[in-house]
Scaffold this motif. Structure first.
Motif, short mmCIF file in Angstrom:
data_model
loop_
_atom_site.label_atom_id
_atom_site.label_comp_id
_atom_site.label_asym_id
_atom_site.label_seq_id
_atom_site.Cartn_x
_atom_site.Cartn_y
_atom_site.Cartn_z
N ARG A 90 5.46 34.50 47.77
CA ARG A 90 4.81 33.38 48.46
C ARG A 90 3.68 32.80 47.61
N ARG A 91 2.93 33.67 46.93
CA ARG A 91 1.86 33.16 46.05
C ARG A 91 2.45 32.37 44.89
N ILE A 92 3.54 32.89 44.34
CA ILE A 92 4.21 32.17 43.25
C ILE A 92 4.77 30.85 43.77
N GLU A 93 5.30 30.86 44.99
CA GLU A 93 5.85 29.64 45.57
C GLU A 93 4.79 28.55 45.67
N LYS A 94 3.57 28.92 46.08
CA LYS A 94 2.49 27.93 46.16
C LYS A 94 2.23 27.29 44.80
N LEU A 95 2.26 28.12 43.76
CA LEU A 95 2.04 27.61 42.41
C LEU A 95 3.19 26.70 41.97
N ASP A 109 10.61 28.19 35.64
CA ASP A 109 11.79 29.05 35.61
C ASP A 109 11.41 30.49 35.29
N ASP A 110 10.52 30.67 34.33
CA ASP A 110 10.15 32.01 33.89
C ASP A 110 9.42 32.78 34.98
N VAL A 111 8.51 32.12 35.70
CA VAL A 111 7.74 32.84 36.71
C VAL A 111 8.64 33.19 37.91
N VAL A 112 9.57 32.33 38.27
CA VAL A 112 10.50 32.64 39.36
C VAL A 112 11.40 33.81 38.98
N ALA A 113 11.84 33.84 37.72
CA ALA A 113 12.74 34.91 37.27
C ALA A 113 12.10 36.28 37.37
N THR A 114 10.76 36.36 37.28
CA THR A 114 10.11 37.68 37.33
C THR A 114 10.33 38.38 38.67
N LEU A 115 10.55 37.62 39.74
CA LEU A 115 10.75 38.22 41.06
C LEU A 115 12.07 38.98 41.14
N PHE A 116 12.97 38.75 40.18
CA PHE A 116 14.26 39.43 40.18
C PHE A 116 14.33 40.52 39.11
N MET A 117 13.22 40.79 38.44
CA MET A 117 13.22 41.75 37.34
C MET A 117 13.19 43.19 37.85
N ARG A 161 8.50 42.25 47.63
CA ARG A 161 7.95 41.25 46.70
C ARG A 161 7.72 39.90 47.37
N VAL A 162 7.96 39.84 48.66
CA VAL A 162 7.86 38.56 49.36
C VAL A 162 6.45 38.00 49.31
N ASP A 163 5.42 38.86 49.52
CA ASP A 163 4.04 38.37 49.50
C ASP A 163 3.69 37.76 48.15
N GLU A 164 4.04 38.47 47.08
CA GLU A 164 3.80 37.92 45.74
C GLU A 164 4.65 36.67 45.53
N ARG A 171 3.77 43.00 36.38
CA ARG A 171 3.02 42.64 35.17
C ARG A 171 3.50 41.31 34.62
N CYS A 172 4.81 41.15 34.57
CA CYS A 172 5.38 39.89 34.06
C CYS A 172 5.06 38.72 34.99
N ALA A 173 5.05 38.98 36.31
CA ALA A 173 4.73 37.90 37.26
C ALA A 173 3.32 37.40 37.05
N ASP A 174 2.37 38.31 36.84
CA ASP A 174 0.98 37.89 36.59
C ASP A 174 0.87 37.08 35.30
N ALA A 175 1.54 37.57 34.25
CA ALA A 175 1.47 36.88 32.95
C ALA A 175 2.12 35.51 33.01
N GLU A 176 3.30 35.42 33.64
CA GLU A 176 4.01 34.14 33.71
C GLU A 176 3.31 33.16 34.65
N SER A 177 2.65 33.67 35.70
CA SER A 177 1.88 32.79 36.59
C SER A 177 0.74 32.14 35.82
N GLN A 178 0.08 32.92 34.96
CA GLN A 178 -1.02 32.36 34.17
C GLN A 178 -0.51 31.32 33.18
N LYS A 179 0.67 31.59 32.60
CA LYS A 179 1.25 30.61 31.67
C LYS A 179 1.55 29.29 32.40
N LEU A 180 2.03 29.40 33.64
CA LEU A 180 2.31 28.18 34.39
C LEU A 180 1.01 27.44 34.71
N ARG A 181 -0.04 28.17 35.09
CA ARG A 181 -1.34 27.52 35.35
C ARG A 181 -1.84 26.81 34.10
#
Length: 342
Positions: free
Chosen positions: A227-232, A277-285, A222-225, A292-302
């Motif tokens: 890193r994308r979340i980290e940029k956001l 907090d929510d988008v970071v938590a998806t990486l531990f799900m 999940r590191v690549d995903e 699926r949750c990472a994509d949805a929470e990333s959009q919510k953060l955007r």
């Protein structure tokens, strides 16, 4: 009530954890020091080890608390219960190595710190279960007197620190409830990703299995995903820093519209912080749902960032406008988008 969302099996595990914590509490409270310390042990060694375990306990209990909150993630709660127990076991085992020769006041200080953390953790676990574990009243009275007194003294102190106006109040809230929390999340995510990246190279060397169980790491795949979340998340950190400094602290007028604007900035900022907090938590799900949750929470953060940046430009000083407009364009925010200040 939070516990109503947890099934019977999960509540049993949580109650067993609370019983374990109260057992540890009774042991530490009565500990008077050992006759001989292990070779080479010193107060500085204890402090370093306790600091590391304290950070692990904090991380594990926080993750479990988030998993317990509705809508509860029961699989995560069940996974975390033994990890939290193992973390506190290691802490108590450290205490058991302190010799009497270390000094009475030192032992009292260590007992107070460890017992306080055990009471807090047991009380927190109790808040999520129906069949609550009884914590001895004498212990509660002994440990709670000073914290309650401290709260009273702190409240008296705050009477002299009432903000001068809405701008000062918004700046204070922004720092404590938005900016610093987003900054902490960005730093912790970066550290977790670095650990996940390096994990593959740590197969050899010293390993303490009981310590390995304390940390819920991000899986390597999940590191690549991540890193994308980290940029956001870093973008959110920069945006929150800019809003705090360039919008809130530099707000020179306090007419009716700008007072409402400051309040709305804080509200939307809190939404951004929660989304981080929510988008970071998806990486531990769990494996089946995290992407699926990472994509949805990333959009919510955007979306939350878009609202914040759009609101920020309402009254921002013209010298800072180019930076906010650049961020808005990068997020694809239309000029007319965003909340209206009323």
């Amino acid at each position: 009530m939070a516990s109503s969302t947890l099934g019977g099996e999960t509540q049993k595990l949580l109650r067993a954890l609370a019983v374990t914590l109260t057992t540890f509490l009774g042991h530490v409270r009565g500990f008077e020091g050992t006759d001989e310390a292990p070779a080479g042990l010193s107060p500085s060694d204890f402090k370093a080890a306790a600091n590391g375990l304290g950070a692990a306990v904090d991380k594990e209990v926080t993750f479990m608390m988030i998993a317990c909150k509705p809508p509860a993630r029961e699989a995560d709660v069940r996974e975390m219960c033994p990890k939290v127990g193992a973390a506190f076991f290691q802490l108590v085992r450290l205490v058991d190595d302190i010799p009497r020769a270390a000094g009475h006041e030192y032992l009292v200080a260590v007992r107070k710190a460890v017992c306080g953390s055990l009471v807090a953790a047991a009380t927190l676990v109790n808040s999520f279960i129906d069949d609550k574990v009884v914590i001895e009243q004498a212990i509660m009275a002994e440990l709670q007197f000073m914290p309650i007194s401290g709260v009273f003294w702190e409240h008296c102190k705050t009477l002299s620190q009432i903000p001068a106006d809405n701008r000062a109040a918004a700046a204070l809230t922004w720092t404590s409830a938005v900016g610093s929390l987003v900054k902490d999340a960005a730093e912790e995510l970066h550290e977790s990703l670095e650990s996940a990246r390096d994990a593959a190279g740590e197969a050899d060397g010293f390993s303490d299995d009981s310590m390995d169980e304390l940390d819920g790491e991000i899986p390597a795949d999940r590191v690549d995903e991540g890193r994308r979340i980290e940029k956001l998340v870093v973008a959110a950190k920069h945006a929150c820093d800019k809003v705090g400094l360039r919008c809130i602290r530099e707000c020179k007028q306090l007419d009716e519209e700008r007072i409402v604007w400051l309040d709305r900035l804080v509200d939307v900022g809190r939404t951004v912080q929660a989304a981080v907090d929510d988008v970071v938590a998806t990486l531990f799900m769990d494996e089946g749902e995290w992407k699926r949750c990472a994509d949805a929470e990333s959009q919510k953060l955007r979306d939350a960032l878009a609202s914040l940046l759009t609101l920020a430009v309402t009254f921002v000083d013209d010298t800072h406008l180019p930076w906010f407009e650049l961020c808005r364009r990068q997020l694809g925010v239309a000029q007319e988008a965003g909340p209206v200040v009323r």
